[in-house]
Structures are given as structure tokens and as C-alpha cells.
Design an enzyme around this catalytic site. Sequence first.
Site, PDB file in Angstrom:
ATOM      1  N   GLY A  11       0.648  -0.932  -0.174  1.00 42.37           N
ATOM      2  CA  GLY A  11       0.393  -0.072  -0.344  1.00 42.37           C
ATOM      3  C   GLY A  11       0.573   1.650  -0.113  1.00 42.37           C
ATOM      4  O   GLY A  11       1.730   1.245   0.463  1.00 42.37           O
ATOM      5  N   ARG A  21      13.362  10.166  -2.057  1.00 44.89           N
ATOM      6  CA  ARG A  21      14.462  11.120  -2.182  1.00 44.89           C
ATOM      7  C   ARG A  21      15.815  12.016  -1.438  1.00 44.89           C
ATOM      8  O   ARG A  21      16.750  11.577  -2.386  1.00 44.89           O
ATOM      9  CB  ARG A  21      13.750  12.807  -1.685  1.00 44.89           C
ATOM     10  CG  ARG A  21      14.188  14.147  -2.006  1.00 44.89           C
ATOM     11  CD  ARG A  21      13.411  14.973  -1.249  1.00 44.89           C
ATOM     12  NE  ARG A  21      13.833  16.251  -1.270  1.00 44.89           N
ATOM     13  CZ  ARG A  21      15.103  16.566  -0.056  1.00 44.89           C
ATOM     14  NH1 ARG A  21      15.213  16.081   0.821  1.00 44.89           N
ATOM     15  NH2 ARG A  21      15.432  17.955   0.281  1.00 44.89           N
ATOM     16  N   VAL A  23      17.049   8.193   0.218  1.00 46.53           N
ATOM     17  CA  VAL A  23      18.171   7.382  -0.579  1.00 46.53           C
ATOM     18  C   VAL A  23      18.486   8.317  -2.411  1.00 46.53           C
ATOM     19  O   VAL A  23      19.944   7.182  -1.782  1.00 46.53           O
ATOM     20  CB  VAL A  23      17.493   5.974  -1.083  1.00 46.53           C
ATOM     21  CG1 VAL A  23      17.670   5.113  -2.048  1.00 46.53           C
ATOM     22  CG2 VAL A  23      16.616   5.703  -0.295  1.00 46.53           C
ATOM     23  N   ARG A  25      19.454  10.858  -2.798  1.00 42.97           N
ATOM     24  CA  ARG A  25      20.436  11.652  -2.677  1.00 42.97           C
ATOM     25  C   ARG A  25      21.408  11.887  -2.411  1.00 42.97           C
ATOM     26  O   ARG A  25      22.673  12.162  -2.346  1.00 42.97           O
ATOM     27  CB  ARG A  25      19.684  13.032  -2.916  1.00 42.97           C
ATOM     28  CG  ARG A  25      18.996  13.676  -3.492  1.00 42.97           C
ATOM     29  CD  ARG A  25      18.374  15.194  -3.501  1.00 42.97           C
ATOM     30  NE  ARG A  25      18.289  15.331  -4.152  1.00 42.97           N
ATOM     31  CZ  ARG A  25      16.673  17.165  -4.356  1.00 42.97           C
ATOM     32  NH1 ARG A  25      16.967  17.564  -3.155  1.00 42.97           N
ATOM     33  NH2 ARG A  25      16.221  16.941  -5.809  1.00 42.97           N
ATOM     34  N   ARG A  72       1.637  -4.746  -6.142  1.00 45.33           N
ATOM     35  CA  ARG A  72       1.402  -6.514  -5.283  1.00 45.33           C
ATOM     36  C   ARG A  72       1.586  -6.964  -7.255  1.00 45.33           C
ATOM     37  O   ARG A  72       1.188  -6.579  -7.737  1.00 45.33           O
ATOM     38  CB  ARG A  72       0.000  -6.991  -5.144  1.00 45.33           C
ATOM     39  CG  ARG A  72      -0.500  -5.866  -3.170  1.00 45.33           C
ATOM     40  CD  ARG A  72      -0.874  -6.100  -2.805  1.00 45.33           C
ATOM     41  NE  ARG A  72      -0.748  -5.482  -1.632  1.00 45.33           N
ATOM     42  CZ  ARG A  72      -1.629  -3.317  -0.933  1.00 45.33           C
ATOM     43  NH1 ARG A  72      -2.293  -3.560  -1.083  1.00 45.33           N
ATOM     44  NH2 ARG A  72      -1.463  -3.815   0.183  1.00 45.33           N
ATOM     45  N   THR A 125       4.179   2.135   5.496  1.00 46.98           N
ATOM     46  CA  THR A 125       2.558   1.634   6.055  1.00 46.98           C
ATOM     47  C   THR A 125       1.973   2.596   6.352  1.00 46.98           C
ATOM     48  O   THR A 125       2.508   3.202   7.627  1.00 46.98           O
ATOM     49  CB  THR A 125       2.320   0.255   6.132  1.00 46.98           C
ATOM     50  OG1 THR A 125       0.930  -0.165   6.671  1.00 46.98           O
ATOM     51  CG2 THR A 125       3.428   0.229   7.163  1.00 46.98           C
ATOM     52  N   ILE A 126       0.864   3.082   6.047  1.00 43.37           N
ATOM     53  CA  ILE A 126      -0.249   4.244   7.615  1.00 43.37           C
ATOM     54  C   ILE A 126      -0.690   3.227   8.209  1.00 43.37           C
ATOM     55  O   ILE A 126      -0.874   3.888   9.451  1.00 43.37           O
ATOM     56  CB  ILE A 126      -0.901   4.700   6.522  1.00 43.37           C
ATOM     57  CG1 ILE A 126      -2.377   3.448   6.249  1.00 43.37           C
ATOM     58  CG2 ILE A 126      -0.824   5.223   5.257  1.00 43.37           C
ATOM     59  CD1 ILE A 126      -3.416   3.802   6.233  1.00 43.37           C
ATOM     60  N   ASP A 127      -0.538   1.833   8.677  1.00 48.10           N
ATOM     61  CA  ASP A 127      -1.393   0.830   9.400  1.00 48.10           C
ATOM     62  C   ASP A 127      -0.195   0.734  10.696  1.00 48.10           C
ATOM     63  O   ASP A 127      -0.942   0.099  11.761  1.00 48.10           O
ATOM     64  CB  ASP A 127      -0.974  -0.269   8.872  1.00 48.10           C
ATOM     65  CG  ASP A 127      -2.456  -0.273   7.669  1.00 48.10           C
ATOM     66  OD1 ASP A 127      -3.126   0.682   7.600  1.00 48.10           O
ATOM     67  OD2 ASP A 127      -2.073  -1.400   6.853  1.00 48.10           O
ATOM     68  N   ASP A 129       1.415  -1.702  11.608  1.00 47.18           N
ATOM     69  CA  ASP A 129       1.919  -2.752  11.538  1.00 47.18           C
ATOM     70  C   ASP A 129       3.357  -3.815  11.678  1.00 47.18           C
ATOM     71  O   ASP A 129       2.995  -4.744  11.142  1.00 47.18           O
ATOM     72  CB  ASP A 129       0.715  -2.966  10.745  1.00 47.18           C
ATOM     73  CG  ASP A 129       0.574  -3.448   8.968  1.00 47.18           C
ATOM     74  OD1 ASP A 129       1.635  -2.239   9.116  1.00 47.18           O
ATOM     75  OD2 ASP A 129      -0.149  -4.306   8.795  1.00 47.18           O
ATOM     76  N   ARG A 162     -26.463  12.444  18.011  1.00 50.63           N
ATOM     77  CA  ARG A 162     -26.069  11.432  16.931  1.00 50.63           C
ATOM     78  C   ARG A 162     -25.510  10.776  18.228  1.00 50.63           C
ATOM     79  O   ARG A 162     -24.338  10.682  18.407  1.00 50.63           O
ATOM     80  CB  ARG A 162     -26.217  10.861  15.868  1.00 50.63           C
ATOM     81  CG  ARG A 162     -26.966  11.695  15.030  1.00 50.63           C
ATOM     82  CD  ARG A 162     -27.250  11.730  13.213  1.00 50.63           C
ATOM     83  NE  ARG A 162     -28.190  11.896  12.565  1.00 50.63           N
ATOM     84  CZ  ARG A 162     -27.268  12.741  11.468  1.00 50.63           C
ATOM     85  NH1 ARG A 162     -26.739  12.668  11.147  1.00 50.63           N
ATOM     86  NH2 ARG A 162     -28.897  12.908  10.221  1.00 50.63           N
ATOM     87  N   MET A 169      -8.595   3.011   8.821  1.00 51.38           N
ATOM     88  CA  MET A 169      -8.093   1.730   8.156  1.00 51.38           C
ATOM     89  C   MET A 169      -7.151   1.054   9.326  1.00 51.38           C
ATOM     90  O   MET A 169      -7.429   1.960  10.249  1.00 51.38           O
ATOM     91  CB  MET A 169      -7.548   2.371   6.720  1.00 51.38           C
ATOM     92  CG  MET A 169      -7.888   2.657   5.891  1.00 51.38           C
ATOM     93  SD  MET A 169      -7.576   3.022   4.212  1.00 51.38           S
ATOM     94  CE  MET A 169      -7.812   2.479   3.162  1.00 51.38           C
ATOM     95  N   ARG A 171      -5.802  -1.842   7.997  1.00 49.55           N
ATOM     96  CA  ARG A 171      -5.871  -3.438   8.141  1.00 49.55           C
ATOM     97  C   ARG A 171      -6.323  -4.693   9.352  1.00 49.55           C
ATOM     98  O   ARG A 171      -7.511  -3.999  10.061  1.00 49.55           O
ATOM     99  CB  ARG A 171      -4.340  -3.805   7.479  1.00 49.55           C
ATOM    100  CG  ARG A 171      -4.433  -3.546   5.459  1.00 49.55           C
ATOM    101  CD  ARG A 171      -3.701  -4.724   5.292  1.00 49.55           C
ATOM    102  NE  ARG A 171      -2.279  -4.267   5.232  1.00 49.55           N
ATOM    103  CZ  ARG A 171      -1.253  -5.246   4.350  1.00 49.55           C
ATOM    104  NH1 ARG A 171      -2.423  -5.684   3.789  1.00 49.55           N
ATOM    105  NH2 ARG A 171      -0.568  -5.164   4.838  1.00 49.55           N
TER     106      ARG A 171
END
Length: 314
Positions: A11, A21, A23, A25, A72, A125-127, A129, A162, A169, A171
Amino acid sequence: INTIGVLTSGGDAPGMNAAIRAVVRTAISKGMNVKGIQRGYAGLLNEEIVDMNSRSVSEIIQRGGTILYTARCEEFRTEEGQARGAEMCRKHGIDGLVVIGGDGSYRGAGKLAEHGINTVGLPGTIDLDIACTDYTIGFDTAVNTAMEAIDKIRDTSTSHERCSIIEVMGRNAGYIALWCGIANGAEDILLPERYDCNEQTIINHIIEHRKNGKKHHIIINAEGIGHSTSMAKRIEAATGIETRASILGYMQRGGMPSCKDRVYASIMGAKAVELLAEGKSNRVVGWRGGEFVDYDLYEALAMQKDICEEEYAI
Ligand code: ADP
């Protein structure tokens, strides 16, 4: 090491561009050549490989997503695919590879290392994990994006008195839910690592809060639990309180990386190149105990972390 390759896999996450960048430079500053491999392992097998120079990474530190694209690749899970991947690296003179992605991408990097290509993994990864690190590239941006969205939903939830179920998110991991739950002052936080599927507890909680005069009830639900819409219907039926579900979705994955993601990704990108320059291979970079560290890839994959018992760096 003469030529370093860099790819993003799994992802996408905000901050991947800052890592690319750094890596590029850092490698150039050490006199190495750099090749960008597009679309992860799929692009490696299809030879979607481009030369990169300092200008290739201008104007990208502030951009979300990944300029190298990501994909993937099922073929890379096979022994033949992995052997061909290593061959492609050799064909293009790539003797060191930086893989930016999650656990799955690390496994792929490990296979390339077994085939003689020096590899270093960066946690993208944003997760959050990945067990060996308390920080992953993109998490900070994603939680800030989700937090702001939840603040907005809360306004409507309060005005209409309410109950709101907001699905974030992550996963199978609950880190985004946990951090947003704290940051947004949610009434309930549902984590896949701990959820006992007992909706009655939540229903009782909502009824009790309403009796105490609370105007809204915010439930942060993690993607790993899901089913927010049907949960909302059941809660409304049981409590008589109007209940809506909002699934935040991909808006959490995009957008300008936060300052932290830009800076940490830059440091990690530079560190990956330094490790390769020292002749190291099969390593992954992490953030642990307040410092940037690196581990053997297979040791890192065998680690576990517990969302509820862990102290993670804030
Ligand atoms: P993430 O890196 O975010 O965990 P995935 O699990 O989808 O994302 O993995 C990304 C890619 O890494 C996969 O599409 C596949 O090409 C490669 N990969 C995943 N697991 C393995 C494995 N066990 N061996 C080799 N390659 C793998």
C-alpha cells in the site's frame, strides 16, 4: 556498492516520496548510481527500471503517494519469480536495493537477499503494523487526516444528538483506531486485537451516556472489525438513538505528508543507503526506544508487539 535500486511496494503511504528522495540523494552524494524500479516487484520483473538523478526527486518531498508507483505482485511469491527478480537486478547492475513497504514487501526483500542481492527494508505503511518499529512512514499523516475528519463528523453528531460509528483504516491492526480514539476523545474504541464482539456492552455504554446528558457518542471502529453500517443499524434498533456509520476509506492514505513523516522518512532513507554502503544486507530500519535502529530482516519479521501492553513512542 555501485548502483542502488529503490522501489515502493504494498500500500502507498504519505512520506514514501521523502524516503525515495533521501535514498537517491544520499546515494548520489556517495558517488553511487541510482535506479528507480516502478510498480514494486511487478516492475522489477517487467524491467520498469529508470535511471534517477538528483533532479528526478525535485519537488516530491511534499507530495503524498509514491512517484515510483506501487503494486502487488503474485509472481514474486514464487521461487521462479524471486530468482528472476534477482537476475533483473544483476542485469541492470543493481547490487543494493532499498525496499519501502510493509511485512510482505520485507519477505520479498529477504528472498532477493537469499539470491545474492543486498537489500534493506524501510517501513512504509499507514497501519503501523510492523512489529520491529514504533514508527512507520505514513502513520503520522494518516492519523492526523483521520483525526481532522472525525472532528468534523463530531460536529454533526453533536448537533443532531446522534451516535456515530467512524471506521478507520489499519488492516488487521488497531493503531489508527487507538490513536484517533484518544485524540478525538471517543466514547468507545474498537480494536481488532481486543474486540470481543459484544455489542451489548457498547449499547449499555451509549444508554448510560445519554442518561448522563451526553449529546453524542463517538465510536471509532477499526477496519479489521469492519461491519460499521450493520453495527449502526443494530445499535439504533437497540437504543432508539439515531446512529450513523461513516467509513473514512482511502482519504486516509493520501495527502501531503506531515512534518514528522517527511523528516523520519528522510532519515530512514539516508540510513538505508548507509547500511548498504557498509556492505550490510538483509536489514530493516526501525524506530525503537527513541532512536533509529536496524535489525536482521528475519529477526524483525519474527517480532511481535502488543497494542495494549506496549509503550510506544509518542
Ligand atoms: P505490504 O508490504 O504492505 O505488507 P503485501 O503483503 O501486499 O504488502 O506485499 C507486497 C508484495 O510483496 C506482494 O505483492 C508480493 O509481491 C511481495 N511479497 C509478499 N509476501 C511475500 C513472500 N512471502 N515472499 C515473497 N514476496 C512476497
